[in-house]
Scaffold this motif. Sequence first.
Motif, PDB file in Angstrom:
ATOM      1  N   THR A   1      13.222 -12.135   0.798  1.00  0.00           N
ATOM      2  CA  THR A   1      11.832 -12.093   0.339  1.00  0.00           C
ATOM      3  C   THR A   1      10.923 -11.518   1.412  1.00  0.00           C
ATOM      4  O   THR A   1      10.050 -10.684   1.128  1.00  0.00           O
ATOM      5  N   VAL A   2      11.128 -11.935   2.657  1.00  0.00           N
ATOM      6  CA  VAL A   2      10.294 -11.446   3.751  1.00  0.00           C
ATOM      7  C   VAL A   2      10.450  -9.940   3.912  1.00  0.00           C
ATOM      8  O   VAL A   2       9.451  -9.214   4.071  1.00  0.00           O
ATOM      9  N   ARG A   3      11.680  -9.445   3.850  1.00  0.00           N
ATOM     10  CA  ARG A   3      11.892  -7.991   3.975  1.00  0.00           C
ATOM     11  C   ARG A   3      11.211  -7.246   2.831  1.00  0.00           C
ATOM     12  O   ARG A   3      10.612  -6.187   3.041  1.00  0.00           O
ATOM     13  N   GLY A   4      11.307  -7.785   1.619  1.00  0.00           N
ATOM     14  CA  GLY A   4      10.670  -7.138   0.474  1.00  0.00           C
ATOM     15  C   GLY A   4       9.158  -7.095   0.612  1.00  0.00           C
ATOM     16  O   GLY A   4       8.525  -6.069   0.352  1.00  0.00           O
ATOM     17  N   TYR A   5       8.560  -8.217   1.028  1.00  0.00           N
ATOM     18  CA  TYR A   5       7.112  -8.268   1.227  1.00  0.00           C
ATOM     19  C   TYR A   5       6.677  -7.283   2.312  1.00  0.00           C
ATOM     20  O   TYR A   5       5.657  -6.595   2.179  1.00  0.00           O
ATOM     21  N   GLN A   6       7.422  -7.226   3.405  1.00  0.00           N
ATOM     22  CA  GLN A   6       7.052  -6.325   4.494  1.00  0.00           C
ATOM     23  C   GLN A   6       7.076  -4.869   4.035  1.00  0.00           C
ATOM     24  O   GLN A   6       6.179  -4.090   4.373  1.00  0.00           O
ATOM     25  N   ALA A   7       8.090  -4.492   3.259  1.00  0.00           N
ATOM     26  CA  ALA A   7       8.168  -3.120   2.762  1.00  0.00           C
ATOM     27  C   ALA A   7       6.978  -2.814   1.848  1.00  0.00           C
ATOM     28  O   ALA A   7       6.363  -1.740   1.945  1.00  0.00           O
ATOM     29  N   ASP A   8       6.628  -3.750   0.971  1.00  0.00           N
ATOM     30  CA  ASP A   8       5.490  -3.544   0.075  1.00  0.00           C
ATOM     31  C   ASP A   8       4.191  -3.416   0.860  1.00  0.00           C
ATOM     32  O   ASP A   8       3.346  -2.553   0.566  1.00  0.00           O
ATOM     33  N   LEU A   9       4.021  -4.276   1.860  1.00  0.00           N
ATOM     34  CA  LEU A   9       2.756  -4.285   2.588  1.00  0.00           C
ATOM     35  C   LEU A   9       2.631  -3.099   3.536  1.00  0.00           C
ATOM     36  O   LEU A   9       1.516  -2.633   3.803  1.00  0.00           O
ATOM     37  N   ARG A  10       3.748  -2.588   4.025  1.00  0.00           N
ATOM     38  CA  ARG A  10       3.674  -1.345   4.809  1.00  0.00           C
ATOM     39  C   ARG A  10       3.173  -0.205   3.928  1.00  0.00           C
ATOM     40  O   ARG A  10       2.397   0.649   4.373  1.00  0.00           O
ATOM     41  N   SER A  11       3.623  -0.187   2.676  1.00  0.00           N
ATOM     42  CA  SER A  11       3.136   0.818   1.732  1.00  0.00           C
ATOM     43  C   SER A  11       1.635   0.658   1.507  1.00  0.00           C
ATOM     44  O   SER A  11       0.886   1.650   1.462  1.00  0.00           O
ATOM     45  N   LEU A  12       1.165  -0.588   1.390  1.00  0.00           N
ATOM     46  CA  LEU A  12      -0.259  -0.839   1.216  1.00  0.00           C
ATOM     47  C   LEU A  12      -1.046  -0.360   2.428  1.00  0.00           C
ATOM     48  O   LEU A  12      -2.103   0.283   2.291  1.00  0.00           O
ATOM     49  N   LEU A  13      -0.550  -0.662   3.627  1.00  0.00           N
ATOM     50  CA  LEU A  13      -1.249  -0.251   4.846  1.00  0.00           C
ATOM     51  C   LEU A  13      -1.350   1.266   4.942  1.00  0.00           C
ATOM     52  O   LEU A  13      -2.391   1.811   5.330  1.00  0.00           O
ATOM     53  N   GLN A  14      -0.268   1.956   4.605  1.00  0.00           N
ATOM     54  CA  GLN A  14      -0.291   3.425   4.633  1.00  0.00           C
ATOM     55  C   GLN A  14      -1.315   3.957   3.641  1.00  0.00           C
ATOM     56  O   GLN A  14      -2.037   4.925   3.923  1.00  0.00           O
ATOM     57  N   ASP A  15      -1.379   3.327   2.458  1.00  0.00           N
ATOM     58  CA  ASP A  15      -2.334   3.752   1.448  1.00  0.00           C
ATOM     59  C   ASP A  15      -3.769   3.533   1.926  1.00  0.00           C
ATOM     60  O   ASP A  15      -4.631   4.405   1.753  1.00  0.00           O
ATOM     61  N   LEU A  16      -4.020   2.364   2.531  1.00  0.00           N
ATOM     62  CA  LEU A  16      -5.356   2.082   3.053  1.00  0.00           C
ATOM     63  C   LEU A  16      -5.739   3.077   4.144  1.00  0.00           C
ATOM     64  O   LEU A  16      -6.854   3.624   4.154  1.00  0.00           O
ATOM     65  N   ASP A  17      -4.814   3.306   5.056  1.00  0.00           N
ATOM     66  CA  ASP A  17      -5.095   4.207   6.182  1.00  0.00           C
ATOM     67  C   ASP A  17      -5.389   5.623   5.707  1.00  0.00           C
ATOM     68  O   ASP A  17      -6.279   6.297   6.236  1.00  0.00           O
ATOM     69  N   SER A  18      -4.646   6.083   4.702  1.00  0.00           N
ATOM     70  CA  SER A  18      -4.847   7.449   4.193  1.00  0.00           C
ATOM     71  C   SER A  18      -6.215   7.612   3.546  1.00  0.00           C
ATOM     72  O   SER A  18      -6.693   8.741   3.373  1.00  0.00           O
ATOM     73  N   ARG A  19      -6.857   6.511   3.203  1.00  0.00           N
ATOM     74  CA  ARG A  19      -8.179   6.561   2.563  1.00  0.00           C
ATOM     75  C   ARG A  19      -9.278   6.011   3.462  1.00  0.00           C
ATOM     76  O   ARG A  19     -10.391   5.706   3.003  1.00  0.00           O
ATOM     77  N   GLY A  20      -8.946   5.854   4.745  1.00  0.00           N
ATOM     78  CA  GLY A  20      -9.948   5.451   5.724  1.00  0.00           C
ATOM     79  C   GLY A  20     -10.320   3.986   5.707  1.00  0.00           C
ATOM     80  O   GLY A  20     -11.413   3.616   6.126  1.00  0.00           O
ATOM     81  N   HIS A  21      -9.410   3.132   5.230  1.00  0.00           N
ATOM     82  CA  HIS A  21      -9.681   1.704   5.176  1.00  0.00           C
ATOM     83  C   HIS A  21      -8.738   0.939   6.108  1.00  0.00           C
ATOM     84  O   HIS A  21      -7.691   1.460   6.525  1.00  0.00           O
ATOM     85  N   THR A  22      -9.110  -0.313   6.390  1.00  0.00           N
ATOM     86  CA  THR A  22      -8.273  -1.204   7.195  1.00  0.00           C
ATOM     87  C   THR A  22      -8.012  -2.484   6.405  1.00  0.00           C
ATOM     88  O   THR A  22      -8.557  -2.680   5.312  1.00  0.00           O
ATOM     89  N   LEU A  23      -7.206  -3.374   6.990  1.00  0.00           N
ATOM     90  CA  LEU A  23      -6.921  -4.651   6.335  1.00  0.00           C
ATOM     91  C   LEU A  23      -8.193  -5.456   6.085  1.00  0.00           C
ATOM     92  O   LEU A  23      -8.295  -6.192   5.101  1.00  0.00           O
ATOM     93  N   ALA A  24      -9.175  -5.323   6.972  1.00  0.00           N
ATOM     94  CA  ALA A  24     -10.420  -6.084   6.812  1.00  0.00           C
ATOM     95  C   ALA A  24     -11.205  -5.644   5.581  1.00  0.00           C
ATOM     96  O   ALA A  24     -12.112  -6.361   5.133  1.00  0.00           O
ATOM     97  N   ASP A  25     -10.868  -4.478   5.018  1.00  0.00           N
ATOM     98  CA  ASP A  25     -11.571  -3.971   3.836  1.00  0.00           C
ATOM     99  C   ASP A  25     -10.917  -4.417   2.525  1.00  0.00           C
ATOM    100  O   ASP A  25     -11.420  -4.101   1.444  1.00  0.00           O
ATOM    101  N   LEU A  26      -9.787  -5.120   2.617  1.00  0.00           N
ATOM    102  CA  LEU A  26      -9.027  -5.449   1.408  1.00  0.00           C
ATOM    103  C   LEU A  26      -9.897  -6.169   0.377  1.00  0.00           C
ATOM    104  O   LEU A  26     -10.512  -7.187   0.669  1.00  0.00           O
ATOM    105  N   ASP A  27      -9.922  -5.597  -0.815  1.00  0.00           N
ATOM    106  CA  ASP A  27     -10.587  -6.259  -1.930  1.00  0.00           C
ATOM    107  C   ASP A  27      -9.841  -5.911  -3.208  1.00  0.00           C
ATOM    108  O   ASP A  27      -8.864  -5.141  -3.189  1.00  0.00           O
ATOM    109  N   VAL A  28     -10.285  -6.467  -4.312  1.00  0.00           N
ATOM    110  CA  VAL A  28      -9.577  -6.284  -5.578  1.00  0.00           C
ATOM    111  C   VAL A  28      -9.514  -4.811  -6.005  1.00  0.00           C
ATOM    112  O   VAL A  28      -8.445  -4.326  -6.385  1.00  0.00           O
TER     113      VAL A  28
END
Length: 302
Positions: free
Chosen positions: A28-55
């Motif tokens: 489960t931990v490996r699966g979550y990490q892979a998903d969240l790395r994808s999220l971080l890459q998506d945020l970074d490509s659009r100029g956002h950080t984790l602190a910007d996370l919203d719905v």
Amino acid sequence: MTAPEPPSGVLERFAEHLTGELGRSPHTVRGYQADLRSLLQDLDSRGHTLADLDVPLVRAWLSRAREAGASRSTVARRVAAVRALTRYLYREGVLATDPGPRLAAPSQQRALPVVLDEGQAATALEGRAPETPVELRRHAVVELLYATGIRVAELCALDLADLDRSRNTVRVLGKGDKERTVPVGLPALDALDAWTARGRPGLAGPVGRPDSAGALFLGARGGRLGVRQAREDVHAHLRAVSLDSAPHGLRHSAATHLLNGGADLRSVQEFLGHSSPRSTQIYTHVSVDRLRSAYQQAHPRA
């Protein structure tokens, strides 16, 4: 002013939180990490950080995943990963509010279970008489899974003391440490007798391993039978009679054959160890499909 912690460090601490505080499995931990790395890459490509996370940001990421061909189950897992992360980030003060509860996972389309018909089940259980310790174990494993409908992990956790020959039952420790007593048919009991008398001693060796001294099923090295080997036992036994199923397929088959034979849903729920009748209702769909097929073949005005 202290520089913000890099996202990789946050994910590392989050993984430790999942493992240490929540007790999540390494898978489960490996699966979550892979998903969240994808999220971080998506945020970074659009100029956002984790602190910007919203719905809206998360929904946009999930929408792009769906457009790229991600399945419903993959999206549901990603939602679960993000919910766990935002709860953690809110607790750590990284987020002012937790958007996780407002993220809805897609409804799952539950596939009907693949089951053996009663003729196939008979073929699987009435083949060549087992001779070697491994053959005796395989036969007993398949007989017990079909006779009781227990999960393969529950089977591997059984001890010799869990089998009650005076009542023809087995004591099973299920999910959430819930204990239940399940009846066992005579053919399965005969297979277990053959295994314990002629198969188990051959794998236990002259002394046996103290960590598995009371285990009902043993692996090749004398330790408690593992889930992976139990699954292979089922596949190997069924391949020998030209059938293809899995341990959970035997559980599905047992439940369906009970309902087809007239058992009520509540009894099957207790038999399977389901906490909710909703989990058991999927088997009524199988029975209705078979009823519909029989109706179409037999009724003159179908």
